[in-house]
Enzyme design. Structure first.
Site, PDB file in Angstrom:
ATOM      1  N   TYR A 122       0.801  -1.355   0.071  1.00  0.00           N
ATOM      2  CA  TYR A 122       0.397   0.120   0.218  1.00  0.00           C
ATOM      3  C   TYR A 122       0.883   1.206   0.274  1.00  0.00           C
ATOM      4  O   TYR A 122       2.246   1.031   0.404  1.00  0.00           O
ATOM      5  CB  TYR A 122      -1.008   0.234   0.911  1.00  0.00           C
ATOM      6  N   ASN A 221     -19.934  -3.901  -7.515  1.00  0.00           N
ATOM      7  CA  ASN A 221     -20.336  -4.176  -6.078  1.00  0.00           C
ATOM      8  C   ASN A 221     -19.941  -3.749  -4.906  1.00  0.00           C
ATOM      9  O   ASN A 221     -19.659  -4.701  -3.675  1.00  0.00           O
ATOM     10  CB  ASN A 221     -21.096  -5.656  -6.053  1.00  0.00           C
ATOM     11  N   VAL A 224     -17.125   0.999  -2.908  1.00  0.00           N
ATOM     12  CA  VAL A 224     -16.916   1.899  -3.640  1.00  0.00           C
ATOM     13  C   VAL A 224     -17.936   2.326  -4.638  1.00  0.00           C
ATOM     14  O   VAL A 224     -18.636   3.491  -4.856  1.00  0.00           O
ATOM     15  CB  VAL A 224     -15.929   2.159  -4.125  1.00  0.00           C
ATOM     16  N   ARG A 246     -20.825 -14.643 -11.717  1.00  0.00           N
ATOM     17  CA  ARG A 246     -20.875 -15.560 -10.597  1.00  0.00           C
ATOM     18  C   ARG A 246     -22.520 -16.121 -10.522  1.00  0.00           C
ATOM     19  O   ARG A 246     -23.632 -16.409 -10.720  1.00  0.00           O
ATOM     20  CB  ARG A 246     -21.018 -14.411  -9.775  1.00  0.00           C
ATOM     21  N   TYR A 313      -8.791   3.632  -9.001  1.00  0.00           N
ATOM     22  CA  TYR A 313      -8.770   3.704  -7.821  1.00  0.00           C
ATOM     23  C   TYR A 313      -8.313   2.650  -7.052  1.00  0.00           C
ATOM     24  O   TYR A 313      -7.794   2.493  -6.517  1.00  0.00           O
ATOM     25  CB  TYR A 313     -10.467   4.206  -7.435  1.00  0.00           C
ATOM     26  N   MET A 316      -7.776  -4.495  -8.353  1.00  0.00           N
ATOM     27  CA  MET A 316      -8.096  -6.033  -8.447  1.00  0.00           C
ATOM     28  C   MET A 316      -7.613  -6.892  -8.758  1.00  0.00           C
ATOM     29  O   MET A 316      -7.118  -8.311  -8.804  1.00  0.00           O
ATOM     30  CB  MET A 316      -9.649  -5.783  -7.753  1.00  0.00           C
ATOM     31  N   LEU A 340      -7.967   8.129  -2.310  1.00  0.00           N
ATOM     32  CA  LEU A 340      -7.473   9.124  -1.010  1.00  0.00           C
ATOM     33  C   LEU A 340      -7.217  10.047  -0.020  1.00  0.00           C
ATOM     34  O   LEU A 340      -7.303  11.337   0.407  1.00  0.00           O
ATOM     35  CB  LEU A 340      -9.161   8.863  -0.271  1.00  0.00           C
ATOM     36  N   LYS A 396     -19.666  -6.390   3.507  1.00  0.00           N
ATOM     37  CA  LYS A 396     -18.443  -5.868   4.107  1.00  0.00           C
ATOM     38  C   LYS A 396     -18.457  -6.524   5.435  1.00  0.00           C
ATOM     39  O   LYS A 396     -19.870  -6.402   6.272  1.00  0.00           O
ATOM     40  CB  LYS A 396     -18.636  -4.063   3.099  1.00  0.00           C
TER      41      LYS A 396
END
Length: 401
Positions: A122, A221, A224, A246, A313, A316, A340, A396
């Protein structure tokens, strides 16, 4: 300082854990101290001393606070639970004073950025050892004498990444926190400071969109993505939302449309010639939001209007963003990035507080809800970490204290 160890297996890891705790507790005396209670208070934190697989490097720390009824120097007993060793540590911690704010954490989500930070992948890495978690909501228990903007009972969220929210309580400086209203749902407050902020800024900062304009995004999904759908709808924008195929695709499609999505397509459907029929009813998107990279981002570029912008941003797919020369020359497409944390560096704390208030107003009006979530007690953190890293999980994971 007294340290005692009881080895239960792999002796080689005990010195590492002892070193981790000593450093964490040294840090605690200055930046993460705890306040005293009339009765012993149980404190828990999820700490990592080195980067790697979260399932292997995160350790649960249990602590008991013993102290006077007035602010003083409570006694802390720390107990680390691992398969390798149990480490007990006794020390004294400082009292709340000055600009200190004693916070009891209420809930904290597990975000992809949290996982990346633990892995060491990161853009911002805290000094180790560190407490995991960059987002969450807590309640103020007590404040120091020079604190003017917060009072006991207030809800607060981190002002910046790296605060360490995966713990039951701690003492932070006032400038490290931002107050949020208590008339919004707890889950919304816990997930307010990262994903909705990212979604809003990307929607308003890169293209001057007007009601009726369209936006296309992948990873729709995600936290964000769900915020983009709702905020775009509140702004009068149309959204084209791309997701991976899926088994429960219809259930997910229906849920996104319930949030306000205008179109929901799989990656495969986006590549079909029939997709162009969508643009008979709405203009080509001038803004694309990319959190995947690779082929998925290339498809977003292919559907952008001339002169449009793709904002990346996330990554994945762990594959580079590829744009053909013809897209850049003949369509004059622009490739931008958004983080951000960098936005916060470039803007004042008051501007960030203003952004939070805008989002809170949307929440109050029913135009922005928390993402689909699953509450997991902090002691079951391994379960939550595993679930957050599984593919096709749209819920989440929120650690509850």
């Amino acid at each position: 300082m007294l340290v005692s160890q009881r080895l239960t297996g792999a002796r080689a890891r005990a010195p590492l854990l002892a070193s981790l705790l000593e450093a964490w507790c040294r840090q605690g005396r200055t930046t993460s101290s705890y306040s005293a209670f009339s009765e012993p208070s149980r404190v828990r934190a999820l700490v990592y001393g080195n980067h790697g697989d979260p399932a292997k490097v995160i350790h649960g720390i249990d602590a008991c606070l013993f102290g006077r009824t007035t602010w003083g120097y409570p006694h802390l007993v720390v107990l680390v639970h691992t398969s390798a060793a149990t480490v007990l540590m006794n020390l004294e911690l400082t009292a709340v004073e000055g600009s200190d704010v004693h916070v009891k954490m209420l809930a904290a989500p597990i975000n992809p950025s949290d996982i990346n930070m633990i892995q060491g992948n990161y853009g911002l890495l805290p000094k180790l050892p560190a407490v995991g978690g960059n987002e969450g909501v807590g309640q103020v228990i007590a404040v120091g004498s020079s604190v003017s903007g917060l009072k006991p009972g207030d809800w607060v969220i981190p002002a910046n990444a790296g605060l360490g929210t995966w713990r039951t309580e701690a003492v932070f400086s006032e400038e490290a926190l931002i107050g949020v209203p208590k008339d919004i749902p707890l889950q919304s407050a816990a997930t307010l400071g990262v994903n909705p902020c990212t979604a809003y800024r990307m929607l308003v900062d890169f293209e001057q969109l007007q009601p009726g304009d369209s936006v296309i995004q992948n990873a729709s999904n995600s936290g964000v993505g769900q915020a983009v759908i709702q905020i775009a709808s509140a702004l009068g924008l149309k959204t084209i939302n791309v997701i991976r195929d899926r088994p429960d695709i219809k259930k997910l499609t229906d849920r996104l449309k319930d949030l306000g999505a205008d179109y929901v397509l799989t990656e495969e459907e986006l590549r079909m010639p029939e997709t162009k029929n969508i643009f008979k009813d709405l203009p080509l998107p001038r803004l694309a939001l990319n959190c995947v990279g690779g082929k998925s981002s290339t498809e977003l570029l292919r559907h952008l209007a001339p002169g449009g912008t793709m904002v990346t941003y996330g990554g994945m797919a762990k594959q580079p963003v590829t744009a053909s020369v013809s897209m850049l020359i003949f369509k004059d497409l622009k490739l931008r990035g958004f983080w951000l944390s960098q936005w916060k560096k470039n803007h004042s704390p008051d501007e960030f507080k203003g952004l939070i208030l805008i989002l809170c107003n949307l929440i109050r009006q029913g135009q922005l809800t928390a993402p689909a979530w699953s509450g997991v007690p902090l002691q079951d953190y391994q379960q939550a970490l595993e679930a957050s890293m599984k593919p096709f999980v749209s819920s989440k994971q929120i650690l509850t204290m």
